[in-house]
Write a protein that holds these residues in place. Structure first.
Motif, PDB file in Angstrom:
ATOM      1  N   GLN A 124       0.688  -0.898  -0.163  1.00 41.82           N
ATOM      2  CA  GLN A 124      -0.078   0.088  -0.296  1.00 41.82           C
ATOM      3  C   GLN A 124       0.939   1.123  -0.067  1.00 41.82           C
ATOM      4  OE1 GLN A 124      -3.394   0.270  -0.193  1.00 41.82           O
ATOM      5  NE2 GLN A 124      -3.475  -2.229   0.065  1.00 41.82           N
ATOM      6  N   GLY A 125       0.372   2.459  -0.830  1.00 50.33           N
ATOM      7  CA  GLY A 125       1.162   3.675  -0.760  1.00 50.33           C
ATOM      8  C   GLY A 125      -0.081   4.896  -0.267  1.00 50.33           C
ATOM      9  N   GLU A 126       1.088   5.790  -0.200  1.00 46.24           N
ATOM     10  CA  GLU A 126      -0.177   7.074  -0.258  1.00 46.24           C
ATOM     11  C   GLU A 126       0.040   7.369  -1.494  1.00 46.24           C
ATOM     12  OE1 GLU A 126      -1.494   8.311   2.478  1.00 46.24           O
ATOM     13  OE2 GLU A 126      -0.657   7.141   3.375  1.00 46.24           O
ATOM     14  N   PRO A 127      -1.612   8.622  -1.833  1.00 47.47           N
ATOM     15  CA  PRO A 127      -1.288   9.104  -3.490  1.00 47.47           C
ATOM     16  C   PRO A 127      -0.641  10.023  -3.150  1.00 47.47           C
ATOM     17  CG  PRO A 127      -3.113   9.115  -2.064  1.00 47.47           C
ATOM     18  CD  PRO A 127      -2.144   8.247  -0.867  1.00 47.47           C
ATOM     19  N   PHE A 128       0.181  10.021  -5.195  1.00 51.57           N
ATOM     20  CA  PHE A 128       0.897  10.391  -4.720  1.00 51.57           C
ATOM     21  C   PHE A 128       0.504  11.019  -6.170  1.00 51.57           C
ATOM     22  CE2 PHE A 128       4.829  11.291  -7.918  1.00 51.57           C
ATOM     23  CZ  PHE A 128       5.366  12.467  -6.633  1.00 51.57           C
ATOM     24  N   VAL A 129       0.701  12.787  -6.274  1.00 50.10           N
ATOM     25  CA  VAL A 129       0.752  12.997  -7.784  1.00 50.10           C
ATOM     26  C   VAL A 129       2.152  13.758  -8.417  1.00 50.10           C
ATOM     27  CG1 VAL A 129      -0.506  15.741  -9.541  1.00 50.10           C
ATOM     28  CG2 VAL A 129      -2.152  13.936  -6.990  1.00 50.10           C
ATOM     29  N   PRO A 130       2.883  13.291  -9.370  1.00 58.22           N
ATOM     30  CA  PRO A 130       3.835  14.124  -9.379  1.00 58.22           C
ATOM     31  C   PRO A 130       3.627  15.572  -9.661  1.00 58.22           C
ATOM     32  CG  PRO A 130       3.337  12.418 -10.576  1.00 58.22           C
ATOM     33  CD  PRO A 130       2.411  12.373 -10.528  1.00 58.22           C
ATOM     34  N   PRO A 131       4.881  16.427 -10.024  1.00 62.49           N
ATOM     35  CA  PRO A 131       4.819  17.756 -10.027  1.00 62.49           C
ATOM     36  C   PRO A 131       4.277  18.272 -11.236  1.00 62.49           C
ATOM     37  CG  PRO A 131       6.971  17.135  -9.566  1.00 62.49           C
ATOM     38  CD  PRO A 131       6.457  15.488  -9.299  1.00 62.49           C
ATOM     39  N   ASP A 132       4.220  19.362 -11.629  1.00 63.10           N
ATOM     40  CA  ASP A 132       3.789  20.199 -12.687  1.00 63.10           C
ATOM     41  C   ASP A 132       5.492  20.020 -13.073  1.00 63.10           C
ATOM     42  OD1 ASP A 132       2.575  21.342 -15.296  1.00 63.10           O
ATOM     43  OD2 ASP A 132       2.169  23.232 -13.893  1.00 63.10           O
ATOM     44  N   TYR A 133       5.591  20.262 -13.473  1.00 58.90           N
ATOM     45  CA  TYR A 133       7.223  19.876 -14.446  1.00 58.90           C
ATOM     46  C   TYR A 133       6.891  20.779 -15.541  1.00 58.90           C
ATOM     47  CZ  TYR A 133       8.035  15.086 -12.764  1.00 58.90           C
ATOM     48  OH  TYR A 133       8.461  14.430 -12.134  1.00 58.90           O
ATOM     49  N   GLN A 134       6.240  21.426 -16.487  1.00 61.62           N
ATOM     50  CA  GLN A 134       5.716  22.297 -17.225  1.00 61.62           C
ATOM     51  C   GLN A 134       6.546  23.241 -16.648  1.00 61.62           C
ATOM     52  OE1 GLN A 134       5.800  21.048 -21.013  1.00 61.62           O
ATOM     53  NE2 GLN A 134       6.273  23.603 -21.098  1.00 61.62           N
ATOM     54  N   ALA A 135       5.671  23.571 -16.035  1.00 56.72           N
ATOM     55  CA  ALA A 135       5.687  25.063 -14.833  1.00 56.72           C
ATOM     56  C   ALA A 135       7.330  25.618 -14.661  1.00 56.72           C
ATOM     57  CB  ALA A 135       4.339  24.782 -13.429  1.00 56.72           C
ATOM     58  N   MET A 136       7.864  24.356 -14.300  1.00 58.15           N
ATOM     59  CA  MET A 136       9.130  24.167 -13.837  1.00 58.15           C
ATOM     60  C   MET A 136      10.351  24.793 -14.255  1.00 58.15           C
ATOM     61  SD  MET A 136       9.794  20.914 -11.790  1.00 58.15           S
ATOM     62  CE  MET A 136       8.650  20.833 -10.153  1.00 58.15           C
ATOM     63  N   PRO A 137      11.474  26.249 -13.844  1.00 55.92           N
ATOM     64  CA  PRO A 137      12.258  26.527 -14.212  1.00 55.92           C
ATOM     65  C   PRO A 137      12.972  25.213 -15.166  1.00 55.92           C
ATOM     66  CG  PRO A 137      12.119  27.327 -12.737  1.00 55.92           C
ATOM     67  CD  PRO A 137      11.206  26.544 -12.379  1.00 55.92           C
ATOM     68  N   ASP A 138      13.527  24.543 -14.351  1.00 58.35           N
ATOM     69  CA  ASP A 138      14.595  23.270 -14.868  1.00 58.35           C
ATOM     70  C   ASP A 138      13.559  22.150 -14.994  1.00 58.35           C
ATOM     71  OD1 ASP A 138      13.162  22.539 -12.599  1.00 58.35           O
ATOM     72  OD2 ASP A 138      15.030  22.320 -11.238  1.00 58.35           O
ATOM     73  N   LYS A 139      12.449  22.567 -15.532  1.00 59.76           N
ATOM     74  CA  LYS A 139      11.307  20.724 -16.323  1.00 59.76           C
ATOM     75  C   LYS A 139      12.266  19.797 -16.853  1.00 59.76           C
ATOM     76  CE  LYS A 139       9.099  19.596 -20.055  1.00 59.76           C
ATOM     77  NZ  LYS A 139       8.759  20.328 -21.516  1.00 59.76           N
ATOM     78  N   LYS A 140      13.666  20.397 -17.543  1.00 55.02           N
ATOM     79  CA  LYS A 140      14.536  19.547 -18.699  1.00 55.02           C
ATOM     80  C   LYS A 140      15.078  18.407 -17.746  1.00 55.02           C
ATOM     81  CE  LYS A 140      15.555  20.410 -22.912  1.00 55.02           C
ATOM     82  NZ  LYS A 140      17.059  21.005 -23.572  1.00 55.02           N
ATOM     83  N   LEU A 141      16.238  19.223 -16.656  1.00 56.81           N
ATOM     84  CA  LEU A 141      16.794  18.772 -15.291  1.00 56.81           C
ATOM     85  C   LEU A 141      15.805  17.453 -14.457  1.00 56.81           C
ATOM     86  CD1 LEU A 141      18.889  21.593 -14.046  1.00 56.81           C
ATOM     87  CD2 LEU A 141      18.951  20.154 -16.190  1.00 56.81           C
ATOM     88  N   LYS A 142      14.392  17.857 -14.598  1.00 60.61           N
ATOM     89  CA  LYS A 142      14.136  17.172 -13.592  1.00 60.61           C
ATOM     90  C   LYS A 142      13.310  15.770 -14.372  1.00 60.61           C
ATOM     91  CE  LYS A 142      13.457  19.511  -9.785  1.00 60.61           C
ATOM     92  NZ  LYS A 142      13.792  19.214  -8.676  1.00 60.61           N
ATOM     93  N   LEU A 143      13.113  15.822 -15.307  1.00 54.58           N
ATOM     94  CA  LEU A 143      12.877  14.824 -16.649  1.00 54.58           C
ATOM     95  C   LEU A 143      13.580  13.856 -16.745  1.00 54.58           C
ATOM     96  CD1 LEU A 143       9.986  16.486 -18.833  1.00 54.58           C
ATOM     97  CD2 LEU A 143      10.030  15.168 -16.454  1.00 54.58           C
ATOM     98  N   ILE A 144      15.238  14.184 -16.965  1.00 55.79           N
ATOM     99  CA  ILE A 144      16.348  13.933 -16.949  1.00 55.79           C
ATOM    100  C   ILE A 144      16.534  12.520 -16.280  1.00 55.79           C
ATOM    101  CG2 ILE A 144      19.074  13.979 -18.134  1.00 55.79           C
ATOM    102  CD1 ILE A 144      18.607  16.119 -19.563  1.00 55.79           C
ATOM    103  N   GLN A 145      16.531  13.062 -14.271  1.00 60.20           N
ATOM    104  CA  GLN A 145      16.767  12.749 -13.751  1.00 60.20           C
ATOM    105  C   GLN A 145      15.276  11.302 -13.335  1.00 60.20           C
ATOM    106  OE1 GLN A 145      18.173  14.101  -9.847  1.00 60.20           O
ATOM    107  NE2 GLN A 145      16.485  14.303  -9.041  1.00 60.20           N
TER     108      GLN A 145
END
Length: 306
Positions: A124-145
């Motif tokens: 079992q796990g807690e509900p998780f909603v990923p961040p709004d990557y498109q609104a992030m200035p470092d979107k590309k870095l977050k998605l590469i990771q």
């Protein structure tokens, strides 16, 4: 037709009906469900055949056992929907998944959407909603990771997937991460901030049980992407790329280490040391991975004791 749902099926007799029912229960009804029997040796093909007979929106394809990426590609090649979704034969959706995701894409006039998810079943796990990557200035870095959504938490334009080579069948795991890198880094993406997908954990063996394989495959996919896109070194710098790949891998291995999954941590530590990654403090944790595992377990127990 709006959506094609792609479902690989391999020895899924215990879970197939429930997963298919979560598709048939969708509030959006303009879809096709493509089941790909990937060389099953249990009663899955018989169950799938019966389901197809009962439901005209189900198409059953068959291939010799080649793995989920190959099965998904076969399904994509036969799909007719504008959008694609991927649901494994042991997972589920909320009954408005297709509606919410397609509405988001059409409202934003984009080609890629992702949503929140939750672990259910034996883990079992807690509900998780990923961040709004498109609104992030470092979107590309977050998605590469890391792309923090499961494969069944995505809806994507079918033509976009085909144009970008579909799933790479050479990877044993994380093949979806490899595709998401190609689709999301240089394109606007849409978040649906609701938990619409459920990852069902069960007790009869899952690919995600092999933690070390997943971590190392994720890392290899990053390295392959960097080689294929040398402009990233000029744009981001080698130091930052190392932090996003080796650094992320070390962090995940340390999480496994402190959670007691020493086998996974040891495999990853050895690979990192072969790459000469890390500082002295990090090597103090990694070096014992070359010791016999029982001795390593004793050292870990001593550290926990302090």
């Amino acid at each position: 037709m709006i959506v094609s749902v792609i479902m690989p099926v391999f020895n899924a007799e215990k879970t197939l009906i429930e997963s298919v029912n979560s598709v048939l229960a969708q509030s959006l009804t303009d879809f096709e469900l493509i089941l790909i029997n990937d060389g099953s040796t249990d009663s899955s093909p018989t169950i799938a055949q019966q389901l197809m007979t009962q439901e005209p929106r189900i198409l059953l394809l068959t291939q010799t056992n080649q793995g989920a990426p190959s099965a998904r590609n076969y399904g994509i090649s036969q799909a007719k929907g504008q959008y694609l979704c991927f649901l494994d034969a042991d997972d589920r959706w909320r009954n408005d998944f297709l509606q919410k995701m397609s509405q988001a894409l059409e409202r934003e006039q984009q080609d890629f959407a992702y949503c929140g998810w939750q672990n259910v079943g034996t883990q079992q796990g807690e509900p998780f909603v990923p961040p709004d990557y498109q609104a992030m200035p470092d979107k590309k870095l977050k998605l590469i990771q890391s792309t923090r959504w499961p494969i069944h938490g995505v809806m994507v334009n079918r033509e976009l997937v085909i144009e970008n080579g579909m799933f790479n069948t050479h990877y044993r795991t994380c093949e979806d991460f490899a595709l998401w890198l190609r689709l999301t880094l240089n394109r606007d993406i849409v978040r649906v901030p609701e938990v619409l997908a459920y990852y069902v954990h069960h007790s009869h063996g899952q690919q995600t049980d092999n933690r070390a394989q997943i971590l190392l495959d994720h890392f290899q996919i990053q390295q392959d992407y960097f080689k294929q896109h040398p402009e990233l070194v000029n744009e981001l710098g080698q130091g930052l790329l190392t932090q996003l790949s080796e650094g992320h891998l070390y962090t995940q291995a340390m999480t496994a280490y402190w959670q007691g999954d020493l086998n996974a941590a040891r495999q990853v530590f050895r690979q990192l040391m072969k790459r000469r990654y890390g500082k002295i403090k990090q090597w103090l944790y990694m070096l014992p991975s070359w010791l016999p595992i029982r001795l390593h377990q004793q050292l870990l127990a001593l550290k926990r004791g302090h």
